[in-house]
Write a protein that holds these residues in place. Structure first.
Motif, short mmCIF file in Angstrom:
data_model
loop_
_atom_site.label_atom_id
_atom_site.label_comp_id
_atom_site.label_asym_id
_atom_site.label_seq_id
_atom_site.Cartn_x
_atom_site.Cartn_y
_atom_site.Cartn_z
N PHE A 151 0.86 -1.19 0.00
CA PHE A 151 0.00 0.00 0.00
C PHE A 151 0.89 1.23 0.00
O PHE A 151 2.04 1.20 0.41
N SER A 152 0.35 2.35 -0.48
CA SER A 152 1.12 3.58 -0.60
C SER A 152 1.10 4.34 0.72
O SER A 152 0.24 4.12 1.57
N GLY A 153 2.06 5.24 0.89
CA GLY A 153 2.15 6.05 2.09
C GLY A 153 2.41 7.50 1.75
O GLY A 153 2.29 7.92 0.59
N THR A 154 2.78 8.27 2.74
CA THR A 154 3.00 9.70 2.52
C THR A 154 4.34 9.97 1.85
O THR A 154 4.57 11.06 1.33
N ILE A 155 5.24 8.99 1.88
CA ILE A 155 6.54 9.13 1.23
C ILE A 155 6.59 8.21 0.03
O ILE A 155 6.02 7.12 0.05
N SER A 156 7.27 8.64 -1.00
CA SER A 156 7.43 7.80 -2.18
C SER A 156 8.90 7.74 -2.55
O SER A 156 9.68 8.66 -2.27
N GLU A 157 9.29 6.64 -3.15
CA GLU A 157 10.67 6.48 -3.59
C GLU A 157 11.02 7.56 -4.61
O GLU A 157 10.25 7.84 -5.52
N GLY A 158 12.16 8.17 -4.43
CA GLY A 158 12.59 9.23 -5.34
C GLY A 158 12.35 10.63 -4.83
O GLY A 158 12.82 11.60 -5.45
N MET A 159 11.62 10.80 -3.70
CA MET A 159 11.45 12.14 -3.12
C MET A 159 12.83 12.71 -2.79
O MET A 159 13.72 12.00 -2.33
N SER A 160 13.00 14.01 -3.02
CA SER A 160 14.32 14.60 -2.81
C SER A 160 14.19 15.99 -2.22
O SER A 160 13.12 16.61 -2.23
N ARG A 161 15.31 16.47 -1.73
CA ARG A 161 15.38 17.82 -1.14
C ARG A 161 16.80 18.34 -1.37
O ARG A 161 17.78 17.62 -1.15
N HIS A 162 16.90 19.59 -1.80
CA HIS A 162 18.18 20.24 -2.03
C HIS A 162 18.22 21.49 -1.16
O HIS A 162 17.28 22.29 -1.17
N ILE A 163 19.31 21.66 -0.39
CA ILE A 163 19.41 22.76 0.57
C ILE A 163 20.69 23.55 0.31
O ILE A 163 21.77 22.98 0.19
N ASN A 164 20.57 24.88 0.26
CA ASN A 164 21.70 25.79 0.23
C ASN A 164 21.61 26.70 1.46
O ASN A 164 20.54 27.25 1.75
N SER A 165 22.75 26.86 2.17
CA SER A 165 22.72 27.65 3.41
C SER A 165 23.93 28.57 3.45
O SER A 165 25.05 28.17 3.12
N LEU A 166 23.69 29.81 3.88
CA LEU A 166 24.75 30.80 4.05
C LEU A 166 24.66 31.39 5.44
O LEU A 166 23.58 31.85 5.86
N THR A 167 25.78 31.39 6.17
CA THR A 167 25.83 31.89 7.55
C THR A 167 26.85 33.00 7.65
O THR A 167 27.97 32.89 7.12
N MET A 168 26.48 34.07 8.36
CA MET A 168 27.38 35.19 8.64
C MET A 168 27.28 35.52 10.12
O MET A 168 26.18 35.59 10.68
N GLN A 169 28.44 35.74 10.75
CA GLN A 169 28.45 36.05 12.18
C GLN A 169 29.61 36.98 12.49
O GLN A 169 30.71 36.82 11.96
N ASP A 170 29.34 37.94 13.37
CA ASP A 170 30.37 38.88 13.82
C ASP A 170 30.38 38.89 15.35
O ASP A 170 29.36 39.22 15.97
N GLU A 171 31.51 38.47 15.93
CA GLU A 171 31.71 38.60 17.37
C GLU A 171 32.47 39.91 17.61
O GLU A 171 33.67 39.98 17.35
N PHE A 172 31.75 40.91 18.08
CA PHE A 172 32.33 42.23 18.28
C PHE A 172 32.70 42.39 19.75
O PHE A 172 31.83 42.43 20.62
N ARG A 173 33.98 42.46 20.03
CA ARG A 173 34.47 42.62 21.39
C ARG A 173 34.72 44.10 21.64
O ARG A 173 35.79 44.63 21.34
N ALA A 174 33.70 44.75 22.19
CA ALA A 174 33.75 46.19 22.38
C ALA A 174 34.87 46.59 23.32
O ALA A 174 35.54 47.61 23.13
N ASN A 175 35.09 45.77 24.35
CA ASN A 175 36.19 45.99 25.29
C ASN A 175 36.48 44.67 25.98
O ASN A 175 36.00 43.62 25.54
N ASP A 176 37.24 44.71 27.05
CA ASP A 176 37.63 43.48 27.72
C ASP A 176 36.47 42.78 28.42
O ASP A 176 36.59 41.61 28.79
N THR A 177 35.36 43.48 28.60
CA THR A 177 34.25 42.90 29.37
C THR A 177 32.99 42.67 28.56
O THR A 177 32.12 41.90 28.97
#
Length: 689
Positions: free
Chosen positions: A416-442
């Motif tokens: 019997f069939s289900g919610t998933i079928s053979e051949g289902m696929s997903r392609h993901i592209n991700s871009l991350t940017m981060q800045d750790e700004f050390r304003a002073n010693d504290t």
């Protein structure tokens, strides 16, 4: 003796600045041991929050670090059980045996995939259901530490880092063998082998483990089928042809792991193979299966990843990675009903041949997916104030196999069939940017932004802005605004009524940390708004309105003396489901832990662990009272260097007072909910060489 005294005071002075789960200082034996202990403490850092190495108390948000040695001393058997020690985390088991992690009330409802799970930094959530069952079953003897982000983590970790992120780091130092035995025929064992060359340029680690047992000794009450079939009425009693309830729950378990890590200079190879299996517990649709102690579900995960670090300049470093992963799920003879219950279904469908005899009706299923991914991380110290991270990740996911069939056990099965079928696929592209700004010693301000683009679920951008202010040696203030998301799984996409949007969350947190000479306090306040929650209805998966929650998490560690220390935490949660106006079903207002360690002698340690879980809310349509809370008491005795140096014996008992522990069952199913096992004894023998 003078050097001894100075080292002891130095450790006590430095320990308040180290990560949360740093072990209390043991009675020193010589100068070298004390120095080694100090250096080990100073190296306790985490990369889970920002991908840069920081002490856990200095990262944005609240991060908990659980040390493997402490977890073994407290009696935790696997990663899943260990997570109950984290503030705001509760455990659950889905009706067919899949382990769940509930973070800040989110996990029992709103489908799956709310927590990102990493193993040695490798993402393990499958695209099918976003679970990683074999990782949660990993024996605690293989664990070096567990790092946990409480709250959103999508700004760094992307998909499924919705309510938290868990990174399990396996043992990578020393070599050891172990064997464990416990009640209900549990037995297991394993080994960790480590090799380093003299120059330190080459390392090799191999972790092996295997286990099996009968699982929890649980007797389930009357199930859904019992009531649907009218059992208990005089005209239909007895009910053997309809329901197997009341009766024992099939909770047998088994598993095997092979984890290999090898590093040569800046090149790392990871190969990880994990498999776990378990019985069908309380049964799909809450129909209690027959009393057959057999494995029904097997999950297998196999991973190969290559990493190459590079340092083109003194101010720049990077890492390239490429990985391959395959996830499999297999179900054999999953019980769906007895003769007389499901015969009506097959009689109404001319394409299905009804079974013969008295065997029950069952379902078989096979699922296999493949993931290929790559990534590039670049860290740049632009100047003394700005530390930048740029990362790009790409992934291809495809369903290689999906088959389902049903019929009477022993007869030919009908596909019997289900919610998933053979051949289902997903392609993901991700871009991350981060800045750790050390304003002073504290003061350090962290600003991050990540964009994920899905071929089947559209794009999502998640920001984070956080500040850590070290007021003095003792006082640290934190605040953070962060968003997170979870895309629909392949299973949810396939069973959706209409196009489903990713679930999103917005969280605001404020924290305070006090680090004194003998005690430490941590207080975290949070408020979260969840939107577009993915929920299941009789028609299929849809987006619901959302939910709102706020709460507080308090932690306290105290070194009472050189022989006695304790750690405790208390969590409060207030939640409201926007759809019902009631508390989130499956959540508890109060959770708490207390750990007490007593060292009567150099090689002896007694650990007492107290766990409290408050009342659990039910679905608003459930007329039953809230599920009553419970408290458990565990005790563990550790004896080092027993008969021979490096030989350690641990003896323990869980749920010492035999408390009545139950997980909630849906309305109209088990009236007495899902009971858990009572008192259990266990022993563990390990040898370090």
């Amino acid at each position: 003796m003078i050097l001894n005294s100075h080292l002891r005071h130095l450790v006590l002075f430095c320990s308040p600045f180290l990560s949360f789960a740093a072990p209390a200082v043991e009675t020193p034996t010589d100068e070298q041991q004390e120095l080694a202990q100090l250096l080990a403490l100073l190296e306790e850092q985490t990369t889970i929050a920002t991908k840069t190495r920081l002490n856990a108390d200095y990262v944005p948000g609240m991060v908990t670090v659980l040390q493997g040695g402490e977890l073994r001393d407290s009696g935790a058997r696997n990663v899943w059980e260990a997570l109950a020690y984290v503030p705001g985390v509760e455990l659950a088991i889905e009706e067919t045996g899949r382990k769940q992690v509930v973070v800040r009330g989110i996990g029992r409802t709103y489908a799956s995939g709310n927590v990102k799970i990493l193993l040695n930094g490798v993402a393990m959530n499958s695209a099918q259901l976003a679970y990683a069952p074999p990782v949660l079953s990993l024996p605690i003897e293989q664990v070096e530490r567990i790092e946990v982000i409480r709250g959103p983590g999508s700004a760094i970790h992307g998909e499924f880092a919705y309510t938290g992120v868990i990174n399990i780091m396996t043992r990578q130092s020393g070599s050891h063998l172990y064997a464990r035995a416990a009640d209900n025929a549990f037995r297991g064992g394993g080994a960790h082998l480590n090799h380093r060359n003299k120059e330190g340029s080459f390392t090799f680690d191999l972790n092996l483990a295997g286990w099996q047992g009968d699982g929890a000794d649980v007797t389930a009450g009357n199930d859904t089928l019992y009531f649907e079939s009218g059992c208990g009425l005089s005209a239909l009693d007895p009910c053997a042809d309809y329901s197997n309830a009341p009766g024992p729950s099939n909770e047998v378990e088994e598993g095997r792991t092979v984890l290999l890590s090898s590093r040569y200079r800046d090149f790392t190879l990871l190969a990880q193979w994990l498999q776990d299996g378990y019985g069908d517990h309380f049964g799909i649709n809450e129909y209690l299966p027959p009393d057959e102690k057999r494995i029904v579900t097997r999950n297998t995960q196999q991973i190969l990843e290559l990493r190459q670090e590079f340092r083109p300049t003194n101010r720049m470093k990077g890492e390239l990675s490429i990985g391959w992963q395959e996830n499999r799920e297999r179900k054999d003879d999953l019980f769906i009903g007895n003769v007389g219950v499901t015969d009506a279904d097959c009689n109404n469908d001319p394409d299905i041949v009804c079974g013969t005899g008295d065997a029950p009706y069952v379902v078989d299923s096979r699922y296999r997916e493949r993931r290929v991914d790559g990534g590039a991380d670049l860290y740049l110290n632009a100047n003394e104030h700005h530390h930048l991270l740029l990362a790009y990740d790409i992934a291809w996911i495809k369903t290689l196999e999906f088959e389902q069939s049903w019929g009477q056990q022993g007869d030919p099965m009908t596909p019997f069939s289900g919610t998933i079928s053979e051949g289902m696929s997903r392609h993901i592209n991700s871009l991350t940017m981060q800045d750790e700004f050390r304003a002073n010693d504290t003061l350090t301000i962290t600003a991050g932004l990540r964009h994920d683009e899905y071929s089947d679920a559209g794009g999502r951008t998640t920001p984070r802005l956080a500040a850590v202010w070290r007021l003095s040696r003792e006082h640290i203030l934190k605040t953070q605004y962060a968003e997170a998301f979870r895309p629909p799984t392949l299973y949810e996409n396939g069973g959706a009524v209409d196009t489903i949007r990713p679930s999103t969350s917005r969280s605001l947190e404020a924290g305070y940390i006090y680090k004194g000479m003998a005690n430490e306090w941590r207080l975290n306040l949070f408020r979260t708004h969840l939107k577009d929650l993915i929920v299941f209805t009789p028609d299929g998966f849809i987006n619901a309105d959302g939910a709102r929650l706020y709460g507080a998490e308090l932690e306290w560690e105290n070194r009472l003396s050189k022989n006695v220390d304790f750690a405790s935490n208390l969590s409060f949660l207030h939640s409201r489901d926007d759809n019902t106006g009631e508390p989130i079903a499956g959540s508890s207002d109060w959770l708490g832990n207390i750990d007490l360690n007593y060292r009567p002698a150099r090689d002896l340690l007694l650990n007492i662990h107290y766990r409290y879980v408050g009342e659990t809310y039910r679905d608003p349509l459930d007329s039953r009272d809230t599920l009553k809370g419970y408290a458990t008491l565990d005790a563990t005795l550790r004896w080092n260097n027993l008969w021979h140096k490096g030989l350690t014996l641990r003896l323990g008992v869980t749920n010492l007072q035999d408390a009545d522990v139950r997980y909630p069952a849906p309305a109209g199913t088990y009236a007495d909910d899902h009971p858990r096992t009572g008192r259990q004894w266990w022993t563990n023998l390990s040898y370090r060489f």
